[in-house]
Write an enzyme that holds these catalytic residues in place. Structure first.
Site, PDB file in Angstrom:
ATOM      1  N   CYS A 107      -4.535  12.405  12.584  1.00  0.00           N
ATOM      2  CA  CYS A 107      -5.150  11.065  12.631  1.00  0.00           C
ATOM      3  C   CYS A 107      -5.133  10.656  14.006  1.00  0.00           C
ATOM      4  CB  CYS A 107      -4.780  10.142  11.544  1.00  0.00           C
ATOM      5  SG  CYS A 107      -3.138   9.557  12.063  1.00  0.00           S
TER       6      CYS A 107
ATOM      7  N   ARG B 274      -4.753  10.656   4.344  1.00  0.00           N
ATOM      8  CA  ARG B 274      -3.665  11.507   4.544  1.00  0.00           C
ATOM      9  C   ARG B 274      -2.577  11.540   3.481  1.00  0.00           C
ATOM     10  NH1 ARG B 274      -0.250  11.730   7.157  1.00  0.00           N
ATOM     11  NH2 ARG B 274      -0.161  13.722   7.894  1.00  0.00           N
TER      12      ARG B 274
ATOM     13  N   ILE C 286       8.420   6.735  16.635  1.00  0.00           N
ATOM     14  CA  ILE C 286       7.745   7.813  15.542  1.00  0.00           C
ATOM     15  C   ILE C 286       6.758   8.521  15.765  1.00  0.00           C
ATOM     16  CG2 ILE C 286       7.315   7.550  13.068  1.00  0.00           C
ATOM     17  CD1 ILE C 286      10.172   6.353  13.496  1.00  0.00           C
TER      18      ILE C 286
ATOM     19  N   ARG D 165      -8.284  -0.589   5.015  1.00  0.00           N
ATOM     20  CA  ARG D 165      -7.350   0.288   4.213  1.00  0.00           C
ATOM     21  C   ARG D 165      -5.990  -0.381   4.023  1.00  0.00           C
ATOM     22  NH1 ARG D 165      -6.296   5.162   7.832  1.00  0.00           N
ATOM     23  NH2 ARG D 165      -4.936   5.066   5.874  1.00  0.00           N
TER      24      ARG D 165
ATOM     25  N   ARG E  69       0.595  14.316  12.915  1.00  0.00           N
ATOM     26  CA  ARG E  69       1.040  14.211  11.396  1.00  0.00           C
ATOM     27  C   ARG E  69       1.356  15.395  10.851  1.00  0.00           C
ATOM     28  NH1 ARG E  69      -0.672   8.892  10.221  1.00  0.00           N
ATOM     29  NH2 ARG E  69       0.808   8.877   8.507  1.00  0.00           N
ATOM     30  N   PRO E  70       1.977  16.440  11.112  1.00  0.00           N
ATOM     31  CA  PRO E  70       2.413  17.641  10.409  1.00  0.00           C
ATOM     32  C   PRO E  70       3.086  17.199   9.200  1.00  0.00           C
ATOM     33  CG  PRO E  70       3.855  17.463  12.267  1.00  0.00           C
ATOM     34  CD  PRO E  70       2.990  16.413  12.223  1.00  0.00           C
ATOM     35  N   VAL E  71       3.103  18.599   8.174  1.00  0.00           N
ATOM     36  CA  VAL E  71       3.515  18.423   6.994  1.00  0.00           C
ATOM     37  C   VAL E  71       4.681  19.394   6.795  1.00  0.00           C
ATOM     38  CG1 VAL E  71       1.808  16.902   6.004  1.00  0.00           C
ATOM     39  CG2 VAL E  71       1.558  19.639   5.811  1.00  0.00           C
ATOM     40  N   ASP E  72       5.179  19.944   7.796  1.00  0.00           N
ATOM     41  CA  ASP E  72       6.187  21.158   7.823  1.00  0.00           C
ATOM     42  C   ASP E  72       7.441  20.648   6.921  1.00  0.00           C
ATOM     43  OD1 ASP E  72       6.288  19.393  10.047  1.00  0.00           O
ATOM     44  OD2 ASP E  72       8.061  20.614  10.564  1.00  0.00           O
TER      45      ASP E  72
ATOM     46  N   LYS F 261       0.777  -1.258   0.259  1.00  0.00           N
ATOM     47  CA  LYS F 261       0.014  -0.159   0.031  1.00  0.00           C
ATOM     48  C   LYS F 261       0.898   1.201   0.100  1.00  0.00           C
ATOM     49  CE  LYS F 261      -1.653   1.505   3.984  1.00  0.00           C
ATOM     50  NZ  LYS F 261      -1.269   2.968   4.159  1.00  0.00           N
ATOM     51  N   ASN F 262       1.990   1.212   0.940  1.00  0.00           N
ATOM     52  CA  ASN F 262       2.866   2.447   1.035  1.00  0.00           C
ATOM     53  C   ASN F 262       3.693   2.535  -0.099  1.00  0.00           C
ATOM     54  OD1 ASN F 262       1.276   2.989   3.160  1.00  0.00           O
ATOM     55  ND2 ASN F 262       2.849   2.564   4.729  1.00  0.00           N
TER      56      ASN F 262
ATOM     57  N   ASP G 254       5.142   0.572  11.749  1.00  0.00           N
ATOM     58  CA  ASP G 254       3.745  -0.123  11.372  1.00  0.00           C
ATOM     59  C   ASP G 254       3.651  -1.539  11.768  1.00  0.00           C
ATOM     60  OD1 ASP G 254       3.625   1.845   8.264  1.00  0.00           O
ATOM     61  OD2 ASP G 254       3.006   2.363  10.068  1.00  0.00           O
TER      62      ASP G 254
HETATM   63  C1  EPZ Z   1       4.537   6.875   6.419  1.00  0.00           C
HETATM   64  O1  EPZ Z   1       3.821   7.994   6.824  1.00  0.00           O
HETATM   65  C2  EPZ Z   1       3.510   5.639   6.146  1.00  0.00           C
HETATM   66  N1  EPZ Z   1       2.236   5.956   5.285  1.00  0.00           N
HETATM   67  C3  EPZ Z   1       2.950   5.399   7.647  1.00  0.00           C
HETATM   68  O2  EPZ Z   1       2.351   4.306   7.508  1.00  0.00           O
HETATM   69  C4  EPZ Z   1       4.358   4.921   8.601  1.00  0.00           C
HETATM   70  O3  EPZ Z   1       4.002   4.729   9.764  1.00  0.00           O
HETATM   71  C5  EPZ Z   1       5.286   6.140   8.577  1.00  0.00           C
HETATM   72  O4  EPZ Z   1       5.773   6.522   7.292  1.00  0.00           O
HETATM   73  C6  EPZ Z   1       6.543   6.025   9.323  1.00  0.00           C
HETATM   74  O5  EPZ Z   1       6.971   4.773   8.607  1.00  0.00           O
HETATM   75  C7  EPZ Z   1       2.628   6.166   3.989  1.00  0.00           C
HETATM   76  O6  EPZ Z   1       3.804   5.641   3.664  1.00  0.00           O
HETATM   77  C8  EPZ Z   1       1.528   6.337   3.201  1.00  0.00           C
HETATM   78  P1  EPZ Z   1       6.714   9.974   8.434  1.00  0.00           P
HETATM   79  P2  EPZ Z   1       4.580   9.419   7.077  1.00  0.00           P
HETATM   80  O7  EPZ Z   1       6.419  11.574   7.762  1.00  0.00           O
HETATM   81  O8  EPZ Z   1       5.241   9.672   5.896  1.00  0.00           O
HETATM   82  C9  EPZ Z   1       6.909  13.564  11.842  1.00  0.00           C
HETATM   83  C10 EPZ Z   1       0.443   2.929   7.649  1.00  0.00           C
HETATM   84  O9  EPZ Z   1       0.011   2.303   8.625  1.00  0.00           O
HETATM   85  N2  EPZ Z   1       6.873  14.311  10.675  1.00  0.00           N
HETATM   86  O10 EPZ Z   1       7.612   9.352   7.997  1.00  0.00           O
HETATM   87  O11 EPZ Z   1       3.226  10.626   7.047  1.00  0.00           O
HETATM   88  C11 EPZ Z   1       5.539  12.810  11.809  1.00  0.00           C
HETATM   89  O12 EPZ Z   1       4.812  13.384  12.541  1.00  0.00           O
HETATM   90  C12 EPZ Z   1       0.920   4.488   7.644  1.00  0.00           C
HETATM   91  O13 EPZ Z   1       0.461   2.512   6.566  1.00  0.00           O
HETATM   92  C13 EPZ Z   1       6.850  15.943  10.966  1.00  0.00           C
HETATM   93  O14 EPZ Z   1       6.794  16.200  12.188  1.00  0.00           O
HETATM   94  O15 EPZ Z   1       5.171   9.284   8.185  1.00  0.00           O
HETATM   95  C14 EPZ Z   1       6.028  11.387  12.577  1.00  0.00           C
HETATM   96  O16 EPZ Z   1       6.311  11.826  13.995  1.00  0.00           O
HETATM   97  C15 EPZ Z   1       0.645   5.033   9.408  1.00  0.00           C
HETATM   98  N3  EPZ Z   1       6.758  16.590   9.594  1.00  0.00           N
HETATM   99  C16 EPZ Z   1       7.631  11.206  11.978  1.00  0.00           C
HETATM  100  O17 EPZ Z   1       7.856  12.669  11.461  1.00  0.00           O
HETATM  101  C17 EPZ Z   1       6.464  16.283   8.535  1.00  0.00           C
HETATM  102  O18 EPZ Z   1       6.401  17.321   7.610  1.00  0.00           O
HETATM  103  C18 EPZ Z   1       7.609  10.332  10.794  1.00  0.00           C
HETATM  104  O19 EPZ Z   1       6.581  10.495   9.844  1.00  0.00           O
HETATM  105  C19 EPZ Z   1       6.468  14.915   8.364  1.00  0.00           C
HETATM  106  C20 EPZ Z   1       6.662  14.066   9.424  1.00  0.00           C
END
Ligand code: EPZ
Length: 423
Positions: free
Chosen positions: A116, A92, A328, A398, A121-124, A22-23, A306
Site C-alpha cells: 500500500c 489489507r 515501523i 476509511r 506490507r509483507p505477510v511472511d 477500527k483496528n 498511526d
Molecule cells: C496494523 O497493521 C494496523 N492495521 C496499522 O494501522 C498499524 O499502522 C500497524 O499495525 C502498526 O501498528 C490494523 O490493525 C488493521 P504490522 P499491520 O504487521 O498489522 C512488517 C491504520 O492506519 N511485517 O504490525 O499490517 C511490516 O511491513 C493502519 O489503521 C512484516 O515484515 O502492521 C511493518 O514494517 C496502517 N511481515 C512492521 O512489520 C509480516 O508478516 C509492523 O507491521 C507482518 C509485518
C-alpha cells in the site's frame, strides 16, 4: 469524488465522543468465522474498512446484520473459503480471515494483500506462523493456498518482528489448534487484548494478551458471544492533537487516557494540559506555546506509527524543532510535501524528519495519500490561516467516523462537497 474545505483559525472547543476502534473491529469481525451460533458486536465504527470486511465475510457465506454500530454474524453455513483479490486489495486487513478459515475449516485460499502507500506490507510472519501450527501453505497466482485437513496443532512460535495483525491471525488460529500454542514477541496493542477478551467470551483459553508472550490452550469449538469494541486510541490521539494545534480545549468521552500512554506523555511535554475525567479526559493548549518534542515510533506501548503524521502536523507550529523518526513503515512521510505546501518547514533524511517550527501555516490545496496522512492535513487546515481544500478524502472515510460532524460541533468550519471525477 468528494473534497473537504476547511476554513482555519477557529479553536476547537467542546466535547467529542470517541468511536469504537477500527483496528479492533476488523479482527473482531474476522473472529466471527471461528465461532458457531450467533455472534454480536456493538460499538463498531461505521467506516469504509468495516464495510469492506462485512462484504468479505458475506461472500464467505456469513449471515450478517448491520444496524448502525451493531453487527450480528452467523457463520454456521460458510459456502466459500476463498478471499478474492478484488476484495483483499481494497483492504489489507482482509488477511485476518486466513487464520480463522484454516483453523475452523481446514482450508483457505486468501489473496496476498499486496503493498500500500506506506510500505510493501509483507505477510511472511503470518504465513510462517501458520506453517508452525501445521498448515500446508503454497503461494501461487497471487494467492495463499493453505490447508490443514487434520486440523492445526499447537506450537511455540517466536515471531521475528512485532506484527499486530500477524499476532491476531495466529492468536485466532491457535484457539482451535490441538494443544498449547505460545506466541513469543507478540504485539501488545490494546486491540490484541480486546480480541483476546472477545475470544475468551467465545470459550477460548488465552493468557498473556497485552504482553509479548501469549499462551493459548486449543479447544474443540467456540460459541458466539456478545462484545463491545474498545475505544479507538488513534482517533483519541488525533482529536487530542486537534485541541492543541487549534489552541482550544476538548473533552474526549467514551475513551481512556491509558490507551495512549506514550502519546499523552509527548503531548504533555509539548505543553498540553491534560486532566482525566470519569470516561475519558480533557486536553487544552498551554497559553499558545507548543514546545518541540522528539518522537520515535515504536510498537505499543511506544509512540504509535498511526499517530506520527498527526504529531508532525502539530510540530510544524512548535517553538524550536522536533525530530520525528518512523521505525515501523518504510514510506510513511507522504504528508510531508503536503504540509510543506501549507508553509511547514520539514527536512526528511531517511526515516527521520526534522521539523522546524514556523509561526503560522497557510491554507492550500492538498492531497490525502493514506489514512493517517489525510487526517494530519485536516489538523493542519484547522490551524492554518485561510482555506484548505483536501482531495482524495476517501482515505479519511476509511478510519474516521463522522469526522466533519464531530469537528463542526466543536466550532470547526469544515464541509464536504462533491466534484466531478478527479484526475
Ligand atoms: C496494523 O497493521 C494496523 N492495521 C496499522 O494501522 C498499524 O499502522 C500497524 O499495525 C502498526 O501498528 C490494523 O490493525 C488493521 P504490522 P499491520 O504487521 O498489522 C512488517 C491504520 O492506519 N511485517 O504490525 O499490517 C511490516 O511491513 C493502519 O489503521 C512484516 O515484515 O502492521 C511493518 O514494517 C496502517 N511481515 C512492521 O512489520 C509480516 O508478516 C509492523 O507491521 C507482518 C509485518
Amino acid at each position: 469524488m468528494d473534497r473537504i474545505l476547511i476554513r482555519g483559525g477557529t479553536p476547537l472547543n467542546g466535547s467529542i465522543q470517541i468511536s469504537g476502534a477500527k483496528n479492533a473491529a476488523l479482527p473482531l469481525l474476522a473472529a466471527g468465522l471461528l465461532c458457531e451460533g450467533q455472534y454480536n458486536l456493538s460499538n463498531v465504527p461505521q467506516l469504509a474498512d468495516i464495510t469492506s470486511m462485512v462484504d468479505l465475510l458475506t461472500q464467505h457465506g456469513c449471515i450478517i446484520s448491520v444496524d448502525g454500530n451493531n453487527i450480528g454474524i452467523n457463520s454456521d453455513n460458510i459456502t466459500n473459503t476463498t478471499a478474492p483479490y478484488d476484495l483483499v486489495r481494497r483492504m489489507r486487513a482482509s488477511i485476518l480471515v486466513l487464520g480463522p478459515l484454516i483453523a475452523r475449516f481446514g482450508v483457505a485460499r486468501v489473496s496476498l494483500p499486496g503493498g500500500c502507500a506506506i510500505g510493501t506490507r509483507p505477510v511472511d510472519v503470518h504465513i510462517k506462523g501458520l506453517q508452525k501450527l501445521g498448515a500446508q501453505i503454497e503461494l501461487s497466482e497471487g494467492y495463499i493456498n493453505a490447508s490443514a485437513p487434520n486440523g492445526l496443532v499447537g506450537a511455540t512460535i517466536s515471531m521475528p518482528m512485532v506484527s499486530v495483525t500477524a499476532t491476531e491471525n495466529l492468536l485466532m488460529a491457535a484457539t482451535l489448534a490441538k494443544g498449547e500454542t505460545v506466541l513469543i514477541n507478540a504485539a501488545r496493542e490494546p486491540e490484541i487484548i480486546d480480541l483476546a477478551n472477545c475470544l475468551k467470551g467465545m470459550g477460548a483459553i488465552i493468557e498473556g494478551a497485552g504482553t509479548d508472550r501469549i499462551i493459548i490452550q486449543g479447544v474443540e469449538k467456540l460459541n458466539g458471544t456478545s462484545h463491545s469494541v474498545i475505544a479507538d486510541r488513534i482517533e483519541t490521539a488525533t482529536y487530542a492533537i486537534g485541541a492543541i494545534i487549534t489552541q482550544g480545549e476538548l473533552t474526549l468521552t467514551h475513551t481512556d487516557l491509558s490507551l495512549i500512554p506514550t502519546v499523552s506523555e509527548a503531548l504533555a511535554r509539548a505543553g498540553a494540559i491534560i486532566k482525566e475525567t470519569p470516561n475519558g479526559f480533557s486536553i487544552k493548549a498551554n497559553s499558545g506555546i507548543i514546545t518541540g518534542v522528539d518522537v520515535i515510533t515504536e510498537p505499543y506501548p511506544g509512540f504509535a506509527t498511526d499517530i506520527q503524521a498527526q504529531m508532525m502536523a502539530l510540530m510544524t507550529l512548535c517553538t524550536g524543532a522536533s525530530m520525528i523518526t518512523e521505525t515501523i513503515f518504510e514510506n510513511r512521510f507522504m504528508h510531508v510535501p503536503e504540509l510543506a505546501r501549507m508553509g511547514a518547514n520539514i527536512t526528511v533524511h531517511g526515516s527521520s524528519a526534522l521539523v522546524r517550527g514556523v509561526s503560522q501555516l497557510s491554507g492550500a490545496e492538498v492531497m490525502a495519500t493514506d489514512l493517517r496522512a489525510s487526517v494530519s492535513l485536516v489538523l493542519a487546515g484547522l490551524a492554518a490561516k485561510g482555506d484548505t481544500v483536501l482531495s482524495r478524502v476517501y482515505h479519511l472515510d476509511r478510519g474516521y467516523e463522522k469526522l466533519e460532524q464531530k469537528l463542526t460541533q466543536c466550532g470547526a468550519h469544515i464541509e464536504r462537497y462533491k466534484v466531478a471525477a478527479e484526475a
